[in-house]
Design a protein around this motif. Structure first.
Motif, PDB file in Angstrom:
ATOM      1  N   UNK A  54     -14.605   5.696  10.553  1.00  0.00           N
ATOM      2  CA  UNK A  54     -14.687   5.880  12.003  1.00  0.00           C
ATOM      3  C   UNK A  54     -13.354   6.337  12.580  1.00  0.00           C
ATOM      4  N   UNK A  55     -12.284   6.154  11.789  1.00  0.00           N
ATOM      5  CA  UNK A  55     -10.939   6.527  12.218  1.00  0.00           C
ATOM      6  C   UNK A  55     -10.541   7.884  11.640  1.00  0.00           C
ATOM      7  N   UNK A  56     -10.842   8.087  10.360  1.00  0.00           N
ATOM      8  CA  UNK A  56     -10.386   9.289   9.651  1.00  0.00           C
ATOM      9  C   UNK A  56     -11.441   9.717   8.645  1.00  0.00           C
ATOM     10  N   UNK A  57     -11.496  11.000   8.369  1.00  0.00           N
ATOM     11  CA  UNK A  57     -12.417  11.496   7.350  1.00  0.00           C
ATOM     12  C   UNK A  57     -11.995  10.960   5.986  1.00  0.00           C
ATOM     13  N   UNK A  58     -12.959  10.531   5.204  1.00  0.00           N
ATOM     14  CA  UNK A  58     -12.710  10.089   3.843  1.00  0.00           C
ATOM     15  C   UNK A  58     -13.035  11.229   2.878  1.00  0.00           C
ATOM     16  N   UNK A  59     -12.239  11.322   1.813  1.00  0.00           N
ATOM     17  CA  UNK A  59     -12.418  12.378   0.824  1.00  0.00           C
ATOM     18  C   UNK A  59     -12.489  11.771  -0.574  1.00  0.00           C
ATOM     19  N   UNK A  60     -13.135  12.467  -1.506  1.00  0.00           N
ATOM     20  CA  UNK A  60     -13.191  11.966  -2.879  1.00  0.00           C
ATOM     21  C   UNK A  60     -11.792  11.680  -3.423  1.00  0.00           C
ATOM     22  N   UNK A  61     -11.639  10.513  -4.027  1.00  0.00           N
ATOM     23  CA  UNK A  61     -10.345  10.130  -4.585  1.00  0.00           C
ATOM     24  C   UNK A  61      -9.468   9.338  -3.652  1.00  0.00           C
ATOM     25  N   UNK A  62      -9.864   9.197  -2.387  1.00  0.00           N
ATOM     26  CA  UNK A  62      -9.144   8.273  -1.500  1.00  0.00           C
ATOM     27  C   UNK A  62      -9.336   6.852  -2.012  1.00  0.00           C
ATOM     28  N   UNK A  63      -8.345   6.001  -1.749  1.00  0.00           N
ATOM     29  CA  UNK A  63      -8.409   4.603  -2.173  1.00  0.00           C
ATOM     30  C   UNK A  63      -8.244   3.708  -0.953  1.00  0.00           C
ATOM     31  N   UNK A  64      -9.115   2.714  -0.839  1.00  0.00           N
ATOM     32  CA  UNK A  64      -8.990   1.703   0.206  1.00  0.00           C
ATOM     33  C   UNK A  64      -8.561   0.401  -0.453  1.00  0.00           C
ATOM     34  N   UNK A  65      -7.381  -0.103  -0.069  1.00  0.00           N
ATOM     35  CA  UNK A  65      -6.928  -1.427  -0.518  1.00  0.00           C
ATOM     36  C   UNK A  65      -7.499  -2.448   0.450  1.00  0.00           C
ATOM     37  N   UNK A  66      -8.304  -3.371  -0.059  1.00  0.00           N
ATOM     38  CA  UNK A  66      -9.191  -4.155   0.797  1.00  0.00           C
ATOM     39  C   UNK A  66      -8.567  -5.397   1.416  1.00  0.00           C
ATOM     40  N   UNK A  67      -7.277  -5.635   1.203  1.00  0.00           N
ATOM     41  CA  UNK A  67      -6.630  -6.800   1.796  1.00  0.00           C
ATOM     42  C   UNK A  67      -6.394  -7.899   0.773  1.00  0.00           C
ATOM     43  N   UNK A  68      -5.461  -8.783   1.099  1.00  0.00           N
ATOM     44  CA  UNK A  68      -5.047  -9.822   0.158  1.00  0.00           C
ATOM     45  C   UNK A  68      -5.362 -11.206   0.697  1.00  0.00           C
ATOM     46  N   UNK A  69      -5.642 -12.162  -0.189  1.00  0.00           N
ATOM     47  CA  UNK A  69      -5.819 -13.553   0.233  1.00  0.00           C
ATOM     48  C   UNK A  69      -4.477 -14.276   0.300  1.00  0.00           C
ATOM     49  N   UNK A  70      -4.531 -15.566   0.594  1.00  0.00           N
ATOM     50  CA  UNK A  70      -3.314 -16.366   0.632  1.00  0.00           C
ATOM     51  C   UNK A  70      -2.675 -16.419  -0.756  1.00  0.00           C
ATOM     52  N   UNK A  71      -1.388 -16.786  -0.760  1.00  0.00           N
ATOM     53  CA  UNK A  71      -0.669 -16.912  -2.025  1.00  0.00           C
ATOM     54  C   UNK A  71       0.359 -15.839  -2.252  1.00  0.00           C
ATOM     55  N   UNK A  72       0.622 -15.007  -1.227  1.00  0.00           N
ATOM     56  CA  UNK A  72       1.679 -14.010  -1.399  1.00  0.00           C
ATOM     57  C   UNK A  72       3.021 -14.723  -1.509  1.00  0.00           C
ATOM     58  N   UNK A  73       3.944 -14.118  -2.233  1.00  0.00           N
ATOM     59  CA  UNK A  73       5.235 -14.760  -2.420  1.00  0.00           C
ATOM     60  C   UNK A  73       6.260 -13.800  -2.955  1.00  0.00           C
ATOM     61  N   UNK A  74       7.524 -14.219  -2.981  1.00  0.00           N
ATOM     62  CA  UNK A  74       8.614 -13.313  -3.326  1.00  0.00           C
ATOM     63  C   UNK A  74       8.637 -12.921  -4.797  1.00  0.00           C
ATOM     64  N   UNK A  75       9.067 -11.686  -5.022  1.00  0.00           N
ATOM     65  CA  UNK A  75       9.272 -11.167  -6.367  1.00  0.00           C
ATOM     66  C   UNK A  75      10.756 -11.186  -6.693  1.00  0.00           C
ATOM     67  N   UNK A  76      11.046 -11.371  -7.985  1.00  0.00           N
ATOM     68  CA  UNK A  76      12.435 -11.409  -8.447  1.00  0.00           C
ATOM     69  C   UNK A  76      12.594 -10.533  -9.671  1.00  0.00           C
ATOM     70  N   UNK A  77      13.825 -10.122  -9.902  1.00  0.00           N
ATOM     71  CA  UNK A  77      14.144  -9.315 -11.069  1.00  0.00           C
ATOM     72  C   UNK A  77      13.642  -9.988 -12.347  1.00  0.00           C
ATOM     73  N   UNK A  78      12.937  -9.244 -13.177  1.00  0.00           N
ATOM     74  CA  UNK A  78      12.438  -9.764 -14.442  1.00  0.00           C
ATOM     75  C   UNK A  78      11.051 -10.364 -14.382  1.00  0.00           C
TER      76      UNK A  78
END
Length: 295
Positions: free
Chosen positions: A231-255
């Motif tokens: 409804x916002x933008x035309x979709x084309x073959x090969x477009x990807x929709x990332x559907x959202x994340x649940x709880x539990x996000x957290x910081x990343x560290x080297x390694x």
């Protein structure tokens, strides 16, 4: 079918513990233009010839363990992302709104990496988080797609990590750094994945089991996401929709090792490095100057 890219971006179908090389059946298409599966999607995504060739046993196959998997769509046409699409994540982040109010946002397609690749942390003094998500791959494009018709526009699904810097910029900036969209390990076609609104999603960081949810908990399900995005933008073959994340996000560290498992889709594993990270205050931003009129 499980549609993969391997080694020098060759297209393959994962069959049990092997990968079947189907490069003789697809037109070569460079990674910077989306790769051969992107072209296949644009050409109608006909599975029948691939299925017949797979059944014939004449195509070369190699053990899956002997190849290097790549992102199945190394340069999607666009990556559309859903913010705050789980209520538990809304509470976790103390958000006042959900996708219903925020809408969707875009991530740079140059941020895609594949299995076994490395997330590069841009800043040494800003938290960067993992966000495990189900990725929706568009097959048939369209604009103003109705919810009741939306699933026929979905070619398949993949696992996506939406990596996010916690800083002052808007979402599209904070989530578009190179390496910030790990994607894979392959595309599972919609017929094989089954009901994508009932898949278990789990994410580990350095062995810590941070995220665990069913996609049934999404505020906008797959059909609603496709319809809303169209409804916002035309979709084309090969477009990807990332559907959202649940709880539990957290910081990343080297390694760190980040491992995302989406039921009936696959396991996506990447590493993390802070090599080359700079202080946030040292990022290249325009310097404020004052102009003096001499007229």
């Amino acid at each position: 079918m499980r549609l993969a890219l391997f080694n020098d971006n060759l297209p393959g179908i994962v069959d049990a513990d092997d990968i079947v090389d189907v490069s003789s059946m697809l037109e070569p298409w460079p990674a910077h233009r989306g790769g051969p599966w992107s072209r296949w999607l644009e050409d109608g995504a006909d599975q029948a010839p691939l299925a017949d060739a797979l059944a014939s046993g004449v195509l070369p196959r190699v053990p899956l363990a002997a190849v290097r998997l790549r992102a199945p769509l190394p340069r999607p046409g666009k990556i559309i992302a859903a913010p705050v699409n789980y209520l538990d994540h809304k509470l976790e982040m103390s958000e006042q709104k959900t996708i219903a109010e925020y809408g969707v946002f875009l991530k740079a397609n140059s941020s895609v990496i594949g299995p076994g690749d490395t997330i590069r942390l841009p800043y040494s003094d800003r938290r960067t988080d993992q966000e495990g998500e189900l990725g929706i791959v568009i097959g048939e494009g369209g604009r103003g797609i109705a919810v009741k018709d939306a699933l026929r526009h979905v070619a398949g699904y993949t696992a996506v990590l939406d990596i996010s810097v916690r800083s002052t910029e808007d979402r599209s900036t904070r989530k578009s750094f190179d390496t910030f969209t790990p994607l894979g390990p392959w595309i599972v076609t919609a017929d094989e994945a089954g009901d994508a609104d009932d898949l278990q999603l789990d994410c580990w960081v350095a062995g810590d089991h941070r995220q665990s949810v069913s996609t049934a908990e999404m505020i906008f399900g797959v059909a609603e996401l496709v319809a809303y995005a169209s409804s916002v933008m035309s979709l084309y073959p090969g477009d990807v929709i990332a559907s959202g994340t649940p709880k539990g996000v957290g910081p990343l560290s080297d390694g760190d090792e980040v491992r995302l498992i989406v039921e009936r889709v696959g396991t996506l594993t990447v590493s993390v490095s802070d090599s080359g990270a700079i202080r946030y205050g040292d990022r290249p931003i325009p310097q404020t100057t004052s102009a003096t009129s001499t007229s």
